[in-house]
Design a protein around this motif. Structure first.
Motif, PDB file in Angstrom:
ATOM      1  N   ASP A  60     -31.491  24.540 -32.146  1.00 20.58           N
ATOM      2  CA  ASP A  60     -32.843  23.982 -32.126  1.00 20.58           C
ATOM      3  C   ASP A  60     -33.440  23.953 -30.726  1.00 20.58           C
ATOM      4  N   SER A  61     -32.602  23.644 -29.715  1.00 22.02           N
ATOM      5  CA  SER A  61     -33.146  23.547 -28.363  1.00 22.02           C
ATOM      6  C   SER A  61     -32.048  23.707 -27.322  1.00 22.02           C
ATOM      7  N   VAL A  62     -32.471  24.065 -26.106  1.00 24.12           N
ATOM      8  CA  VAL A  62     -31.595  24.090 -24.933  1.00 24.12           C
ATOM      9  C   VAL A  62     -32.365  23.439 -23.789  1.00 24.12           C
ATOM     10  N   THR A  63     -31.648  23.132 -22.714  1.00 22.91           N
ATOM     11  CA  THR A  63     -32.276  22.505 -21.554  1.00 22.91           C
ATOM     12  C   THR A  63     -32.162  23.427 -20.354  1.00 22.91           C
ATOM     13  N   GLU A  64     -33.279  23.655 -19.682  1.00 24.46           N
ATOM     14  CA  GLU A  64     -33.293  24.404 -18.426  1.00 24.46           C
ATOM     15  C   GLU A  64     -33.315  23.413 -17.268  1.00 24.46           C
ATOM     16  N   VAL A  65     -32.590  23.749 -16.189  1.00 27.11           N
ATOM     17  CA  VAL A  65     -32.635  22.969 -14.954  1.00 27.11           C
ATOM     18  C   VAL A  65     -33.352  23.837 -13.922  1.00 27.11           C
ATOM     19  N   THR A  66     -34.411  23.299 -13.314  1.00 26.94           N
ATOM     20  CA  THR A  66     -35.233  24.081 -12.386  1.00 26.94           C
ATOM     21  C   THR A  66     -34.700  23.995 -10.956  1.00 26.94           C
ATOM     22  N   THR A  67     -35.273  24.812 -10.087  1.00 28.49           N
ATOM     23  CA  THR A  67     -34.889  24.817  -8.673  1.00 28.49           C
ATOM     24  C   THR A  67     -35.179  23.479  -8.002  1.00 28.49           C
ATOM     25  N   LEU A  68     -36.072  22.673  -8.569  1.00 30.96           N
ATOM     26  CA  LEU A  68     -36.383  21.340  -8.032  1.00 30.96           C
ATOM     27  C   LEU A  68     -35.496  20.259  -8.644  1.00 30.96           C
ATOM     28  N   GLY A  69     -34.545  20.655  -9.507  1.00 26.61           N
ATOM     29  CA  GLY A  69     -33.649  19.693 -10.138  1.00 26.61           C
ATOM     30  C   GLY A  69     -34.225  19.027 -11.373  1.00 26.61           C
ATOM     31  N   GLU A  70     -35.411  19.432 -11.780  1.00 26.14           N
ATOM     32  CA  GLU A  70     -36.023  18.873 -12.982  1.00 26.14           C
ATOM     33  C   GLU A  70     -35.439  19.547 -14.214  1.00 26.14           C
ATOM     34  N   THR A  71     -35.481  18.841 -15.340  1.00 22.61           N
ATOM     35  CA  THR A  71     -35.025  19.433 -16.593  1.00 22.61           C
ATOM     36  C   THR A  71     -36.209  19.581 -17.532  1.00 22.61           C
ATOM     37  N   ARG A  72     -36.148  20.628 -18.336  1.00 27.19           N
ATOM     38  CA  ARG A  72     -37.158  20.807 -19.377  1.00 27.19           C
ATOM     39  C   ARG A  72     -36.466  21.360 -20.615  1.00 27.19           C
ATOM     40  N   VAL A  73     -36.899  20.866 -21.745  1.00 25.43           N
ATOM     41  CA  VAL A  73     -36.323  21.266 -23.024  1.00 25.43           C
ATOM     42  C   VAL A  73     -37.142  22.415 -23.593  1.00 25.43           C
ATOM     43  N   VAL A  74     -36.444  23.459 -24.012  1.00 21.94           N
ATOM     44  CA  VAL A  74     -37.070  24.572 -24.722  1.00 21.94           C
ATOM     45  C   VAL A  74     -36.615  24.424 -26.168  1.00 21.94           C
ATOM     46  N   ASP A  75     -37.568  24.153 -27.068  1.00 21.29           N
ATOM     47  CA  ASP A  75     -37.166  23.898 -28.450  1.00 21.29           C
ATOM     48  C   ASP A  75     -37.785  24.882 -29.425  1.00 21.29           C
ATOM     49  N   ASN A  76     -37.498  24.652 -30.704  1.00 18.53           N
ATOM     50  CA  ASN A  76     -37.922  25.518 -31.803  1.00 18.53           C
ATOM     51  C   ASN A  76     -37.405  26.943 -31.616  1.00 18.53           C
ATOM     52  N   LEU A  77     -36.147  27.060 -31.182  1.00 22.21           N
ATOM     53  CA  LEU A  77     -35.583  28.376 -30.886  1.00 22.21           C
ATOM     54  C   LEU A  77     -35.249  29.183 -32.129  1.00 22.21           C
ATOM     55  N   THR A  78     -34.756  28.543 -33.154  1.00 23.49           N
ATOM     56  CA  THR A  78     -34.363  29.305 -34.333  1.00 23.49           C
ATOM     57  C   THR A  78     -35.126  28.847 -35.568  1.00 23.49           C
ATOM     58  N   GLY A  79     -36.390  28.488 -35.375  1.00 20.03           N
ATOM     59  CA  GLY A  79     -37.243  28.161 -36.511  1.00 20.03           C
ATOM     60  C   GLY A  79     -37.416  29.364 -37.423  1.00 20.03           C
ATOM     61  N   THR A  80     -37.417  30.550 -36.822  1.00 22.98           N
ATOM     62  CA  THR A  80     -37.411  31.799 -37.582  1.00 22.98           C
ATOM     63  C   THR A  80     -36.306  32.671 -37.007  1.00 22.98           C
ATOM     64  N   ALA A  81     -35.706  33.469 -37.854  1.00 21.35           N
ATOM     65  CA  ALA A  81     -34.615  34.335 -37.411  1.00 21.35           C
ATOM     66  C   ALA A  81     -35.151  35.412 -36.479  1.00 21.35           C
ATOM     67  N   GLY A  82     -34.304  35.851 -35.552  1.00 21.42           N
ATOM     68  CA  GLY A  82     -34.698  36.945 -34.684  1.00 21.42           C
ATOM     69  C   GLY A  82     -34.145  36.822 -33.286  1.00 21.42           C
ATOM     70  N   ALA A  83     -34.755  37.569 -32.382  1.00 25.18           N
ATOM     71  CA  ALA A  83     -34.337  37.630 -30.986  1.00 25.18           C
ATOM     72  C   ALA A  83     -35.369  36.905 -30.134  1.00 25.18           C
ATOM     73  N   ARG A  84     -34.894  36.024 -29.262  1.00 25.72           N
ATOM     74  CA  ARG A  84     -35.767  35.309 -28.345  1.00 25.72           C
ATOM     75  C   ARG A  84     -35.268  35.554 -26.928  1.00 25.72           C
ATOM     76  N   LEU A  85     -36.158  35.992 -26.057  1.00 21.57           N
ATOM     77  CA  LEU A  85     -35.806  36.375 -24.698  1.00 21.57           C
ATOM     78  C   LEU A  85     -36.731  35.653 -23.725  1.00 21.57           C
ATOM     79  N   PHE A  86     -36.146  35.012 -22.706  1.00 24.54           N
ATOM     80  CA  PHE A  86     -36.917  34.261 -21.722  1.00 24.54           C
ATOM     81  C   PHE A  86     -36.594  34.781 -20.324  1.00 24.54           C
ATOM     82  N   ARG A  87     -37.618  34.864 -19.465  1.00 25.51           N
ATOM     83  CA  ARG A  87     -37.437  35.277 -18.068  1.00 25.51           C
ATOM     84  C   ARG A  87     -38.063  34.231 -17.159  1.00 25.51           C
ATOM     85  N   PRO A  88     -37.390  33.095 -16.984  1.00 29.32           N
ATOM     86  CA  PRO A  88     -37.952  32.052 -16.122  1.00 29.32           C
ATOM     87  C   PRO A  88     -37.865  32.466 -14.654  1.00 29.32           C
TER      88      PRO A  88
END
Length: 184
Positions: A60-88
């Motif tokens: 459902d979700s994962v957490t990214e940690v940024t270069t400033l030490g902040e966290t952000r949640v990326v959610d709704n990852l598998t609401g639909t089947a398929g491939a999801r690619l991120f380039r932060p």
């Protein structure tokens, strides 16, 4: 006893034992998921670390940690089947769900790749992957085929120009035909 009474006795025995008759329950047949072939390729000009994990079921979700030490949640990852690619451009770490099992981690020089199977995956397995340098996550993503299909292929390709992700899915138990879904 006559041959007819032998036959009746045998039928009565089978019915009482539950071996035949209208109340016999058929044995369910399920097709186990096929192995998942994973390929990680560094098509870039520098050395990168590529790693992948598996987890049973959707993510459902994962957490990214940024270069400033902040966290952000990326959610709704598998609401639909398929491939999801991120380039932060500002992520130093991706925190997967605790149940994720690391299957492989490889430091790949330019122009190299590795591949191999995830054997006997659980039904509905999701593959998570990460491409990184020493100090930064270059790309990450998830791949799954939903609850009714099996993931059979994950192909991750990285270069400075971009990342590519291809997946293969196969129907389970419904006589479905294999199909492919890709993300870029």
């Amino acid at each position: 006893m006559t041959p007819r009474s032998h036959s009746l006795a045998l039928v009565a025995c089978l019915l009482l034992a539950g071996c035949a008759g209208p109340f016999a329950t058929p044995t369910p047949t399920t097709t186990p998921p096929p192995d998942i072939e994973v390929t990680l390729a560094n098509e870039g000009n520098a050395t990168y670390t590529l790693a992948y994990w598996t987890i049973e079921g959707p993510v459902d979700s994962v957490t990214e940690v940024t270069t400033l030490g902040e966290t952000r949640v990326v959610d709704n990852l598998t609401g639909t089947a398929g491939a999801r690619l991120f380039r932060p451009d500002d992520v130093t770490e991706v925190r997967w769900p605790a149940a994720a099992d690391q299957e492989g981690r490889f430091t790949l020089p330019p122009g190299s790749s590795v591949s191999g199977p995830v054997e006997d995956p659980a039904p509905g397995t999701t593959v998570l992957f990460l491409v990184r340098t020493e100090d930064r996550v270059q790309a990450w993503g998830t791949a799954d085929c939903g609850p009714d299909d099996a993931l059979t292929l994950v192909d991750v390709r990285w270069s400075e120009a971009g990342a590519g992700l291809g997946i293969g899915c196969e129907g389970l138990g419904d006589g479905g035909t294999p199909d492919e879904r890709t993300g870029r």
